[in-house]
Design a protein around this motif. Structure first.
Motif, mmCIF file in Angstrom:
data_model
loop_
_atom_site.group_PDB
_atom_site.id
_atom_site.type_symbol
_atom_site.label_atom_id
_atom_site.label_comp_id
_atom_site.label_asym_id
_atom_site.label_seq_id
_atom_site.Cartn_x
_atom_site.Cartn_y
_atom_site.Cartn_z
ATOM 1 N N ALA A 20 28.238 -21.372 21.683
ATOM 2 C CA ALA A 20 28.350 -21.858 20.302
ATOM 3 C C ALA A 20 26.972 -22.049 19.667
ATOM 4 O O ALA A 20 26.778 -21.746 18.486
ATOM 5 C CB ALA A 20 29.139 -23.160 20.263
ATOM 6 N N LYS A 24 25.380 -20.029 15.833
ATOM 7 C CA LYS A 24 25.680 -21.185 14.987
ATOM 8 C C LYS A 24 26.349 -20.809 13.668
ATOM 9 O O LYS A 24 27.098 -21.596 13.113
ATOM 10 C CB LYS A 24 24.402 -21.958 14.683
ATOM 11 C CG LYS A 24 23.826 -22.655 15.872
ATOM 12 C CD LYS A 24 22.537 -23.362 15.501
ATOM 13 C CE LYS A 24 21.867 -23.876 16.743
ATOM 14 N NZ LYS A 24 20.466 -24.173 16.549
ATOM 15 N N VAL A 28 33.012 -18.810 17.282
ATOM 16 C CA VAL A 28 32.948 -18.216 18.624
ATOM 17 C C VAL A 28 34.165 -18.662 19.415
ATOM 18 O O VAL A 28 34.786 -19.679 19.098
ATOM 19 C CB VAL A 28 31.658 -18.604 19.394
ATOM 20 C CG1 VAL A 28 30.425 -18.154 18.659
ATOM 21 C CG2 VAL A 28 31.618 -20.085 19.705
ATOM 22 N N ASN A 29 34.490 -17.883 20.440
ATOM 23 C CA ASN A 29 35.606 -18.267 21.296
ATOM 24 C C ASN A 29 35.406 -17.748 22.706
ATOM 25 O O ASN A 29 34.490 -16.974 22.977
ATOM 26 C CB ASN A 29 36.942 -17.792 20.712
ATOM 27 C CG ASN A 29 37.107 -16.293 20.707
ATOM 28 O OD1 ASN A 29 36.222 -15.543 21.087
ATOM 29 N ND2 ASN A 29 38.260 -15.831 20.261
ATOM 30 N N HIS A 53 31.880 -13.382 19.001
ATOM 31 C CA HIS A 53 31.234 -14.064 17.883
ATOM 32 C C HIS A 53 31.301 -13.208 16.618
ATOM 33 O O HIS A 53 30.919 -13.653 15.559
ATOM 34 C CB HIS A 53 29.778 -14.406 18.209
ATOM 35 C CG HIS A 53 28.897 -13.205 18.409
ATOM 36 N ND1 HIS A 53 28.779 -12.567 19.621
ATOM 37 C CD2 HIS A 53 28.115 -12.544 17.542
ATOM 38 C CE1 HIS A 53 27.940 -11.543 19.490
ATOM 39 N NE2 HIS A 53 27.522 -11.501 18.240
ATOM 40 N N HIS A 85 36.989 -22.801 21.460
ATOM 41 C CA HIS A 85 36.779 -22.287 20.109
ATOM 42 C C HIS A 85 35.782 -23.181 19.374
ATOM 43 O O HIS A 85 35.826 -24.395 19.503
ATOM 44 C CB HIS A 85 38.121 -22.294 19.357
ATOM 45 C CG HIS A 85 38.095 -21.607 18.042
ATOM 46 N ND1 HIS A 85 38.449 -20.297 17.880
ATOM 47 C CD2 HIS A 85 37.734 -22.051 16.805
ATOM 48 C CE1 HIS A 85 38.326 -19.958 16.608
ATOM 49 N NE2 HIS A 85 37.886 -21.010 15.938
ATOM 50 N N ALA A 86 34.898 -22.570 18.621
ATOM 51 C CA ALA A 86 34.022 -23.305 17.698
ATOM 52 C C ALA A 86 34.189 -22.659 16.332
ATOM 53 O O ALA A 86 34.116 -21.432 16.204
ATOM 54 C CB ALA A 86 32.566 -23.239 18.142
ATOM 55 N N ASN A 120 31.346 -29.397 15.701
ATOM 56 C CA ASN A 120 30.107 -28.876 15.140
ATOM 57 C C ASN A 120 29.108 -29.980 14.779
ATOM 58 O O ASN A 120 27.900 -29.778 14.876
ATOM 59 C CB ASN A 120 30.401 -28.001 13.918
ATOM 60 C CG ASN A 120 31.061 -26.705 14.302
ATOM 61 O OD1 ASN A 120 30.725 -26.109 15.319
ATOM 62 N ND2 ASN A 120 32.021 -26.251 13.523
#
Length: 198
Positions: A20, A24, A28-29, A53, A85-86, A120
């Motif tokens: 992540a 930035k 992403v996962n 990403h 996940h992000a 985040n």
């Protein structure tokens, strides 16, 4: 299912956060690999595999990645036990449709699958704050919906993981992480990140 504990190993924890941090500006996962100890009620997360990403919702690439990951880890007695996940935007704290769909897919094969949604705000604060709490929220499936679990249900196996994380953040270790997108661009790049912590 509320009483399950999700125990994540240090390297898995570090990999998904570094993934992540490297991307930035993107969502992403990745997937979580491990096993379920039914006697203890513990989902043991022993590794994390960063996936994408660029195109996190692209089904053909996801299917190829999942097949390779399952094949690799099956020989070690491990399987897919969850998803991480992000979100792209730093002010987005919701579990989105892509994350829910992939989580639903994993639950068909492993009903106890969890989703880790990275926070985040905490990721951005990592270099400045010496916070020892984990930087993600655990979701589990309750019927057909995903619900937030209590923070005590996600345990980092090694207590020193956040100390290591701060060291890796200060040295920008995230530059070394490889995800499946990187591997598809250049097949010489190791999506297993075998050398990352050596």
């Amino acid at each position: 299912m509320g009483e399950l504990i999700y125990e994540i190993r240090q390297n898995a924890y570090l990999k998904l956060i570094l993934h992540a941090l490297k991307h930035k500006a993107s969502a992403v996962n990745g997937v979580l690999v491990g096993r379920f100890d039914a006697n203890k009620g513990v989902v043991e997360i022993s590794d994390a595999v960063p996936l994408f990403h660029l195109s996190i919702g692209l089904l053909p690439a996801l299917e190829i990645a999942l097949m390779q990951i399952e094949e690799h880890y099956a020989s070690q007695g491990l399987s897919l036990v969850g998803y991480f996940h992000a979100n792209e935007r730093s002010d987005d704290y919701d579990l989105g449709i892509v994350a829910k769909n992939i989580g639903d897919h994993l639950c068909r094969y492993f009903p106890q699958a969890g989703i880790l949604l990275l926070d985040n705000r905490k990721l951005e604060a990592l270099p400045k704050v010496k916070d020892r709490s984990h930087v993600m929220q655990l979701y589990s499936r309750d019927g057909s919906k995903w619900k937030v679990e209590e923070s005590g249900q996600l345990v980092i196996k090694e207590p020193s993981a956040n100390v290591m994380l701060l060291d890796y953040v200060s040295t920008q270790k995230w530059e070394d992480i490889v995800d499946f997108d990187d591997h598809l661009d250049d097949i010489s790049k190791d999506w297993l990140n075998s050398e990352l912590f050596k």
